[in-house]
Design a protein around this motif. Sequence first.
Motif, PDB file in Angstrom:
ATOM      1  N   MET A 116       1.079  -1.258   0.016  1.00  0.00           N
ATOM      2  CA  MET A 116      -0.140  -0.180  -0.068  1.00  0.00           C
ATOM      3  C   MET A 116       0.891   1.530  -0.222  1.00  0.00           C
ATOM      4  O   MET A 116       0.467   2.344  -0.287  1.00  0.00           O
ATOM      5  N   TYR A 117       2.042   1.217   0.832  1.00  0.00           N
ATOM      6  CA  TYR A 117       3.124   2.687   0.334  1.00  0.00           C
ATOM      7  C   TYR A 117       3.635   2.522  -0.284  1.00  0.00           C
ATOM      8  O   TYR A 117       4.882   2.938  -1.033  1.00  0.00           O
ATOM      9  N   GLN A 118       3.647   1.407  -1.682  1.00  0.00           N
ATOM     10  CA  GLN A 118       4.151   1.436  -2.682  1.00  0.00           C
ATOM     11  C   GLN A 118       6.132   0.610  -2.518  1.00  0.00           C
ATOM     12  O   GLN A 118       6.754   1.900  -3.046  1.00  0.00           O
ATOM     13  N   GLY A 193      -5.116   2.710   6.945  1.00  0.00           N
ATOM     14  CA  GLY A 193      -6.036   3.710   7.737  1.00  0.00           C
ATOM     15  C   GLY A 193      -5.223   5.253   6.993  1.00  0.00           C
ATOM     16  O   GLY A 193      -6.365   6.281   6.456  1.00  0.00           O
ATOM     17  N   TRP A 194      -4.825   5.759   7.312  1.00  0.00           N
ATOM     18  CA  TRP A 194      -4.047   7.368   6.827  1.00  0.00           C
ATOM     19  C   TRP A 194      -3.562   7.229   5.155  1.00  0.00           C
ATOM     20  O   TRP A 194      -3.747   7.849   4.583  1.00  0.00           O
ATOM     21  N   VAL A 195      -3.068   5.935   4.380  1.00  0.00           N
ATOM     22  CA  VAL A 195      -2.270   6.092   3.345  1.00  0.00           C
ATOM     23  C   VAL A 195      -3.387   5.255   2.039  1.00  0.00           C
ATOM     24  O   VAL A 195      -3.622   6.168   1.284  1.00  0.00           O
ATOM     25  N   THR A 196      -4.618   4.534   2.794  1.00  0.00           N
ATOM     26  CA  THR A 196      -5.772   4.573   2.501  1.00  0.00           C
ATOM     27  C   THR A 196      -6.789   5.877   1.786  1.00  0.00           C
ATOM     28  O   THR A 196      -7.207   6.929   1.292  1.00  0.00           O
ATOM     29  N   PHE A 216      -7.801  -0.479  -2.437  1.00  0.00           N
ATOM     30  CA  PHE A 216      -7.795  -0.167  -1.241  1.00  0.00           C
ATOM     31  C   PHE A 216      -9.014  -0.291  -0.240  1.00  0.00           C
ATOM     32  O   PHE A 216      -9.290   0.063   0.743  1.00  0.00           O
ATOM     33  N   THR A 217     -10.227   0.167  -1.219  1.00  0.00           N
ATOM     34  CA  THR A 217     -11.235  -0.110  -0.338  1.00  0.00           C
ATOM     35  C   THR A 217     -11.732  -1.583   0.060  1.00  0.00           C
ATOM     36  O   THR A 217     -11.862  -1.896   1.548  1.00  0.00           O
ATOM     37  N   VAL A 218     -10.734  -2.396  -0.446  1.00  0.00           N
ATOM     38  CA  VAL A 218     -11.775  -4.834  -0.771  1.00  0.00           C
ATOM     39  C   VAL A 218     -10.564  -4.374   0.159  1.00  0.00           C
ATOM     40  O   VAL A 218     -10.168  -5.226   1.926  1.00  0.00           O
ATOM     41  N   LEU A 219      -8.873  -4.129   1.110  1.00  0.00           N
ATOM     42  CA  LEU A 219      -7.709  -3.714   1.817  1.00  0.00           C
ATOM     43  C   LEU A 219      -8.683  -3.194   2.971  1.00  0.00           C
ATOM     44  O   LEU A 219      -8.346  -3.882   4.093  1.00  0.00           O
ATOM     45  N   MET A 220      -9.209  -2.089   3.302  1.00  0.00           N
ATOM     46  CA  MET A 220      -9.817  -1.953   4.154  1.00  0.00           C
ATOM     47  C   MET A 220     -10.700  -2.042   4.359  1.00  0.00           C
ATOM     48  O   MET A 220     -10.695  -2.072   6.353  1.00  0.00           O
ATOM     49  N   LYS A 221     -11.615  -2.685   4.256  1.00  0.00           N
ATOM     50  CA  LYS A 221     -12.968  -2.975   4.709  1.00  0.00           C
ATOM     51  C   LYS A 221     -12.544  -4.866   5.509  1.00  0.00           C
ATOM     52  O   LYS A 221     -12.589  -5.201   6.338  1.00  0.00           O
ATOM     53  N   VAL A 271      -9.926 -17.181  10.894  1.00  0.00           N
ATOM     54  CA  VAL A 271     -11.205 -17.028  10.108  1.00  0.00           C
ATOM     55  C   VAL A 271     -11.213 -15.658   9.341  1.00  0.00           C
ATOM     56  O   VAL A 271     -10.827 -15.712   8.616  1.00  0.00           O
ATOM     57  N   LEU A 272     -10.822 -14.842  10.149  1.00  0.00           N
ATOM     58  CA  LEU A 272     -10.435 -13.390   9.196  1.00  0.00           C
ATOM     59  C   LEU A 272      -8.620 -13.071   9.156  1.00  0.00           C
ATOM     60  O   LEU A 272      -9.001 -12.522   8.431  1.00  0.00           O
ATOM     61  N   GLY A 273      -8.210 -14.131   9.983  1.00  0.00           N
ATOM     62  CA  GLY A 273      -6.940 -13.714   9.387  1.00  0.00           C
ATOM     63  C   GLY A 273      -6.911 -14.328   7.590  1.00  0.00           C
ATOM     64  O   GLY A 273      -6.165 -13.692   6.976  1.00  0.00           O
ATOM     65  N   PRO A 274      -6.661 -15.631   7.593  1.00  0.00           N
ATOM     66  CA  PRO A 274      -7.025 -15.950   6.498  1.00  0.00           C
ATOM     67  C   PRO A 274      -7.315 -15.513   5.099  1.00  0.00           C
ATOM     68  O   PRO A 274      -7.456 -15.551   4.100  1.00  0.00           O
ATOM     69  N   ARG A 275      -8.699 -14.419   5.519  1.00  0.00           N
ATOM     70  CA  ARG A 275      -9.413 -13.557   4.824  1.00  0.00           C
ATOM     71  C   ARG A 275      -8.626 -12.604   4.007  1.00  0.00           C
ATOM     72  O   ARG A 275      -8.895 -11.824   3.129  1.00  0.00           O
ATOM     73  N   LEU A 276      -7.856 -12.066   4.727  1.00  0.00           N
ATOM     74  CA  LEU A 276      -6.596 -10.760   4.480  1.00  0.00           C
ATOM     75  C   LEU A 276      -5.998 -11.484   3.923  1.00  0.00           C
ATOM     76  O   LEU A 276      -6.307 -10.034   2.747  1.00  0.00           O
ATOM     77  N   ILE A 277      -5.395 -12.616   3.442  1.00  0.00           N
ATOM     78  CA  ILE A 277      -5.755 -12.959   1.935  1.00  0.00           C
ATOM     79  C   ILE A 277      -6.251 -13.438   0.389  1.00  0.00           C
ATOM     80  O   ILE A 277      -6.379 -12.227  -0.201  1.00  0.00           O
ATOM     81  N   LEU A 278      -7.708 -14.042   1.003  1.00  0.00           N
ATOM     82  CA  LEU A 278      -8.930 -14.524  -0.047  1.00  0.00           C
ATOM     83  C   LEU A 278      -9.179 -13.344  -0.198  1.00  0.00           C
ATOM     84  O   LEU A 278      -9.828 -13.188  -1.384  1.00  0.00           O
ATOM     85  N   SER A 279      -9.631 -12.543   0.452  1.00  0.00           N
ATOM     86  CA  SER A 279     -10.558 -11.394  -0.142  1.00  0.00           C
ATOM     87  C   SER A 279      -9.417 -10.638  -1.354  1.00  0.00           C
ATOM     88  O   SER A 279     -10.110 -10.020  -2.224  1.00  0.00           O
ATOM     89  N   ILE A 280      -8.182 -10.013  -0.671  1.00  0.00           N
ATOM     90  CA  ILE A 280      -7.846  -9.231  -1.900  1.00  0.00           C
ATOM     91  C   ILE A 280      -7.788 -10.376  -3.602  1.00  0.00           C
ATOM     92  O   ILE A 280      -7.599  -9.659  -4.577  1.00  0.00           O
ATOM     93  N   ARG A 281      -7.091 -11.637  -3.297  1.00  0.00           N
ATOM     94  CA  ARG A 281      -6.811 -12.568  -4.059  1.00  0.00           C
ATOM     95  C   ARG A 281      -8.847 -13.007  -4.897  1.00  0.00           C
ATOM     96  O   ARG A 281      -8.425 -12.838  -6.153  1.00  0.00           O
ATOM     97  N   GLU A 282      -9.523 -13.068  -4.210  1.00  0.00           N
ATOM     98  CA  GLU A 282     -10.732 -12.692  -5.166  1.00  0.00           C
ATOM     99  C   GLU A 282     -11.661 -11.578  -5.559  1.00  0.00           C
ATOM    100  O   GLU A 282     -11.401 -11.734  -6.396  1.00  0.00           O
TER     101      GLU A 282
END
Length: 314
Positions: A116-118, A193-196, A216-221, A271-282
């Motif tokens: 996110m911070y390039q 939150g700041w970089v978003t 960025f919306t998916v990442l922050m959500k 549950v939510l931990g693995p979804r940090l990866i799954l959400s962006i890949r989906e």
Amino acid sequence: MTLVSNDPELWYLIDANRAGSYVIVAASVGVIYDSILTLPQEVELVWRQRWSLMTVLYLGLRYIGIVYAIINIPMNLPTFPTTDTVSYIMVFTLCWIIVAVPAILGVIMIARLHAMYQQSRKVLMFMIFIFLTINISGAAIVAMMLRKISVEEVILFGTYQCNIELGGDRVLLCRMYSMLIAIWEILALCLAGWVTAKHFREQRRHSTGGIIKDCFTVLMKSHSVYFASFTVAFCSLFGYLSPRVSEPPYSLRAQIYFGVFQIFVLVQLFVLGPRLILSIREYYAKLVADSDTTTEMTSIAFQERVHVTTSSSV
């Protein structure tokens, strides 16, 4: 040594342990059920993709969670017979899993924030320094608690209870470890939150957005939901450790607080931990399938690395 007793004055221990144990068992079963529900996504988005560091971290996080749940279920069943040695090994394993999993999630957070911070080297070095400081200190605190741990099997009216006593000042050490984890989670949320917010302001100013904004919306959500679960778990743990709740230690109120803590910590980690990866890949998979504009991106495939071309420097 196993303690066997049929003292009627100990009935409150049975009731309290049953209340807390059934909640913990239900939460552990929920972790296994979630892994079954997400198995099709996992096969499509993880197993069939090119392997990377995030693939290894995801699989480690997912299957460590299943192991944790499998160990946790028999430990909290009042009809499950065991021995002091087996109980000690199970408790010791569960404690170190709870230390290892936040470290895995920390690496995932560093990868997300670095993207996110390039790929800012300063941000990366700052996060690595804080991450190592917190996790090394946390491991030392847990080692201090486990150094004098005692586990005793208690049989009350035919029900099996596992009496666990941690060495040293248990409450103080637990609070110290929890505060370290809280510092990391709050820092990660603030950085994300700041970089978003900065990206959204710049895109509004230049009338751009689209793919970058959606990413960025998916990442922050996903990060916000993850942090919300952590907040509830953190508050319930401090409630459990407060003298008004934890005295006596096996009261029904204390067990309920501990059960709530177990539910949300399992949801957060496994549950939510693995979804940090799954959400962006989906998100990326849908983008590739449904949009022809993906060629305008440098790479948003989080394998878990999000490289987004923007007109601004972060």
